[in-house]
Design an enzyme around this catalytic site. Structure first.
Site, mmCIF file in Angstrom:
data_model
loop_
_atom_site.group_PDB
_atom_site.id
_atom_site.type_symbol
_atom_site.label_atom_id
_atom_site.label_comp_id
_atom_site.label_asym_id
_atom_site.label_seq_id
_atom_site.Cartn_x
_atom_site.Cartn_y
_atom_site.Cartn_z
ATOM 1 N N SER A 556 -40.640 84.337 46.998
ATOM 2 C CA SER A 556 -39.385 83.612 47.247
ATOM 3 C C SER A 556 -39.491 82.848 48.548
ATOM 4 C CB SER A 556 -38.220 84.601 47.328
ATOM 5 O OG SER A 556 -37.034 83.966 47.777
ATOM 6 N N TYR A 569 -33.462 92.323 49.836
ATOM 7 C CA TYR A 569 -34.171 91.380 48.970
ATOM 8 C C TYR A 569 -35.231 90.608 49.746
ATOM 9 C CZ TYR A 569 -34.943 87.344 45.904
ATOM 10 O OH TYR A 569 -35.518 86.364 45.129
#
Length: 679
Positions: A556, A569
Site C-alpha cells: 500500500s 493497517y
C-alpha cells in the site's frame, strides 16, 4: 446462408459420436458427408464433401470446423498421385479442391473420406476397435468378431495411399460396413448419415462385446506385491508431495503445466505385474503417442518408499529417459527431419499413486492423460484376447516427426506471455484480487483463486473459464494448515505454482486510542503473518520445481506514507513492504523474484472499502462515501481514480517477462502521491 441438410446431418452425427468417449477420444477421428449443391458460378449442380477439418473435435464440431471440397477435383487427384514416397505433397493439393471461402483446413485423412464411394464416412478411434487393431493376431480376431462384414486393413500411415487402400477394400467387399485399420482405429460408411452412424456403433459395440466375452479375467496379470493403491487420502498427500519434483523433470526442456489422475483404471494398471512390460511398449494409435510420446516414464518403486528415495529415483529414471529418447531420435532421424522437440516425458506413472501428465496448457496436459487412459484400455483389450503389439518404433517416429505434423505445430499461435505459468492469488474472490486473477488468465496463466469466502472464489473461477483455466480454494491465510492445503490443491490441479500474489487483506480505521490489541492482531495476522506463511509455502514449491518464480505483495501507499487513524493497517503494510526486501535477497539464488505493488485509493470494486473501510475513511476526510474515489483522485498528481484493473496491470508488468532482472522493487499505483515517492 442455411446449412446444407447433409452437412447438418453430419454435424448432428459427429456430436453424438464425439460426446461418448467409448466411440473416440478428444479431437480424434473425423467424419464426412457428400451431397449436391448449386454452383454459384455456373448455376449447375456440383458434388461436394463436408469433412471435419484439421485439429477439430467431433463432439464440439461447428460448421466453421468443416472443410468443404469439390468431389470432382478431389477425385481427380488420383490421376496425379505420385506414390507413397511423395504423398505428403497431396495435402497441399487439397487446397485446390476447396469450394468457396472460409472453412477449416483439410486434414491428412481427407482422402480416406473423398475416395471411398459412400455418401457418409466415419473414421474413429474407439478403445475396443484399437484393441483389435493392436492385437498380435488382429486380422484373425477381426474375422472371428465380424465375419466378412468388417474387413482388416494392414497398418499404413494416414494419407492418400491409405484412402486408396480403404476405397479398394470397400469396392472388393460390397457386403462390408467398415474396416479395422491395423494399429490405428476403425472406418465405417453408409448411404445415409443414420446408416453410417449405426454401422460405426455396431463395429464399436460388437468389438466391446467380443473382448468382454472372449477375454481372460486378468489381462494385466496378478497384483504386484507392494504396488497396490494407497488410500485416497494417502494418494493425494503423496501426489502433492511429488508433484513439484515431477514437474521439474517434465519441464527440463520447456516449462509445462501438469494434470493428476488417480482413477481406478490407472491404479489397477500400475498395480499389475505386467505394467512395466506394457508401458515400455508404448502407445500405438497416432492420436495417442502424438500426445503421450512413444512411452511414459514409470517409477519402479512401491508407493511406500521414502519420499526422498522416490525423488532421487525419479531423477535417475529421468536422465535415462532423456538419453533413450535422444537415441530413439538419432536412430530414425533423416537429414530433413525436424529438430528434436524435447526429450522430457509427457506421462509419468507412479504406482500406488497415479499418473502425472503434462502439456503446454492445462487442457493439453489433461487430454494427454486421457489419451494414456485410452492406451491402457487398448492394452487391456489386446492382452485379454491376444498380445498387445503396437506399430513399429520407426513408424511412430515417422508420425511424431512428420513434416506435416511439424507444419501444424508451426501454425499454432504464439504463446501468451504467462503461458505455462501457474498463479495463486489470495483474496481473489473480489476487488483487486479478482482483477488480478482475470488479468493473469487473460495472459495465459492458470490461476488458483484463493479466498476466505469459498462461494466468491468459485464464482470467480467459473468466470475465468472453469478447471482448465482456474480452480477455487477456500483458505484463511492465518492458518498454516489451510495454506498448506491450498498449495496441495494447486499442485494437484496444475502441477505446481510459479507466481503467487499476496493480496488478502482487511482494514479497520481507528485512531490510536481506539485501536484495540484485537484490531492490531487481526490485521497483522491476515496481512503480515498471512503473507509470510503464503510466501514460505510458495518458496517450498518453487525451489522443488527448479523453475524460478515470482512472489508479489500487494502492499500500500500507506507502507511509505500513511494517513491519520490507521496505525494497525499502515504498520502491517510496512511489514509486508519489508518482507519484499528480505525475501528478494534470500530467494534470488533460486531464481525467485519478489516485488511489491503500492496501491492507494482503490475504492470501486474493493472488498475492503465495501466492508466498512470506505465509510470510516470518508468520515475521517469529511466526504460522502460514494465520492471517496473522486476525493482520492483529486489529491493525486495525475487527478485520476485508481481501479483494481490498474493494480492488476502492475502485477502483470512485474511478472510478464520484460522485468526479468528486477527484484525487490515496489511499484506505486496511486496516480501520484508525492509524499509516497520512494527515496
Amino acid at each position: 446462408m442455411a446449412t446444407h441438410p447433409e452437412a447438418a446431418a453430419l454435424l448432428a452425427r459427429s456430436h453424438r459420436l464425439g460426446s461418448d468417449p467409448r466411440n473416440t477420444n478428444y479431437a480424434g477421428g473425423n467424419a464426412s458427408a457428400k451431397g449436391t449443391e448449386t454452383d454459384p458460378v455456373t448455376g449447375g449442380d456440383v458434388e461436394l464433401m463436408w469433412v471435419k477439418g484439421s485439429g477439430g473435435d467431433l463432439g464440439t464440431l461447428t460448421e466453421a470446423g468443416l472443410a468443404v471440397l469439390r468431389l470432382d477435383r478431389m477425385r481427380a487427384l488420383v490421376d496425379v498421385y505420385p506414390g507413397v514416397e511423395h504423398e505428403d505433397e497431396m495435402v497441399a493439393a487439397f487446397d485446390y479442391c476447396l469450394h468457396g471461402k472460409g472453412g477449416a483446413a483439410p486434414s491428412i485423412d481427407t482422402a480416406m473420406h473423398g475416395l471411398v464411394e459412400a455418401a457418409h464416412v466415419d473414421h474413429l478411434h474407439p478403445d475396443s476397435g484399437i484393441a483389435l487393431a493392436c492385437a498380435a493376431d488382429g486380422e484373425k480376431l477381426t474375422a472371428e468378431c465380424f465375419g466378412d462384414s468388417v474387413v482388416w486393413v494392414p497398418w499404413r500411415r494416414p494419407g492418400f495411399q491409405l484412402g486408396l487402400d480403404i476405397a479398394a477394400v470397400k469396392e472388393a467387399n460390397p457386403q462390408a460396413i467398415g474396416c479395422i485399420l491395423g494399429g490405428h482405429g476403425i472406418t465405417a460408411w453408409g448411404d445415409t448419415s443414420e446408416e453410417c452412424e449405426r454401422n460405426s456403433l455396431h463395429i464399436i459395440r460388437t468389438a466391446e462385446q467380443f473382448l468382454a466375452e472372449r477375454g481372460k479375467d486378468e489381462p494385466f496379470g496378478s497384483v504386484l506385491e507392494g504396488y497396490a493403491a494407497l488410500s485416497a487420502g494417502e494418494r493425494r498427500e503423496r501426489a502433492a508431495a511429488l508433484a513439484p519434483y515431477v514437474r521439474a523433470l517434465a519441464s527440463r526442456d520447456r516449462p509445462q503445466v501438469g494434470h493428476f489422475n488417480d482413477s481406478e483404471v490407472v491404479l489397477d494398471f500400475l498395480a499389475s505385474a505386467e505394467h512395466p512390460r506394457l508401458a515400455a511398449l508404448g502407445t500405438s494409435c497416432p492420436d495417442h503417442f502424438l500426445r503421450t510420446k512413444v512411452r511414459p516414464l514409470v517409477l519402479d518403486l512401491p508407493p511406500t518408499a521414502p519420499l526422498d528415495e522416490a525423488v532421487a529415483r525419479l531423477k535417475e529414471l529421468h536422465a535415462e529417459y532423456r538419453a533413450e529418447y535422444a537415441a530413439y531420435y538419432e536412430r530414425h532421424a533423416l537429414p530433413d527431419s525436424p529438430a528434436m522437440r524435447g526429450a522430457d516425458p509427457a506421462i509419468v506413472l507412479v504406482p500406488g499413486v497415479g499418473m502425472f501428465s503434462f502439456g503446454k496448457d492445462k487442457q493439453t496436459a489433461r487430454v494427454a492423460g486421457e489419451f494414456y487412459v485410452n492406451a491402457i484400455n487398448v492394452m487391456r483389450g489386446a492382452e485379454a484376447v491376444s498380445t498387445y503389439a503396437p506399430i513399429e518404433e520407426s513408424e511412430k517416429f515417422r508420425i511424431e516427426y512428420w513434416a506435416l505434423e511439424e507444419a501444424k505445430l508451426q501454425r499454432m499461435p504464439k504463446p501468451k506471455a504467462l503461458a505455462t505459468r501457474v498463479a495463486l492469488v489470495t483474496g481473489a474472490g473480489s476487488g483487486i484480487g479478482k482483477a488480478i486473477a482475470h488479468r493473469l488468465v487473460a495472459e495465459g496463466a492458470c490461476v488458483v483463486v484463493a479466498d476466505l469466502n469459498g462461494g466468491n472464489a468459485q464464482a470467480v473461477a467459473d468466470e475465468l473459464g472453469g478447471p482448465d483455466k482456474a480452480v477455487a480454494v477456500t483458505v484463511d491465510v492465518t492458518s498454516e494448515e489451510q495454506i498448506a492445503d491450498a498449495f496441495k490443491a494447486a499442485v494437484l490441479a496444475f502441477g505446481g505454482v510459479d507466481l503467487v500474489v499476496n493480496n488478502a487483506g482487511i482494514s479497520i480505521s481507528k485512531p490510536l486510542l481506539e485501536t484495540s490489541a484485537k484490531d492490531w492482531d487481526l490485521q497483522h495476522d491476515i496481512m503480515a503473518r498471512g503473507s509470510f506463511l503464503v510466501s514460505r509455502e510458495a518458496a517450498r514449491v518453487m525451489i522443488a520445481q527448479e523453475l524460478g518464480g515470482d512472489i508479489v505483495y500487494i502492499a500500500s501507499k500507506n507502507a511509505v506514507f500513511a494517513g491519520p487513524n490507521n496505525i494497525a493497517y499502515s504498520a502491517t503494510k510496512a511489514d509486508q513492504a519489508h518482507q519484499v526486501r528480505l525475501l528478494a535477497a534470500e530467494l534470488g539464488e533460486h531464481g525467485i523474484r519478489v516485488n511489491g505493488v503500492n496501491p492507494d485509493g482503490v475504492v470501486r470494486g474493493s472488498g475492503i472499502f465495501a466492508g466498512g473501510w470506505g465509510a470510516q475513511r470518508a468520515a475521517v476526510y469529511g466526504v460522502e462515501e460514494e465520492k471517496l474515489g473522486e476525493f482520492y483522485a483529486q489529491r493525486t498528481i495525475l487527478k485520476r481514480e485508481v481501479l483494481p484493473e490498474h493494480v492488476a496491470n502492475a502485477v502483470f508488468a512485474l511478472t510478464g517477462g520484460d522485468l526479468t532482472h528486477t527484484t525487490g522493487l515496489h511499484i506505486p499505483v496511486d496516480a501520484g502521491v508525492a509524499a509516497a515517492f520512494l527515496r
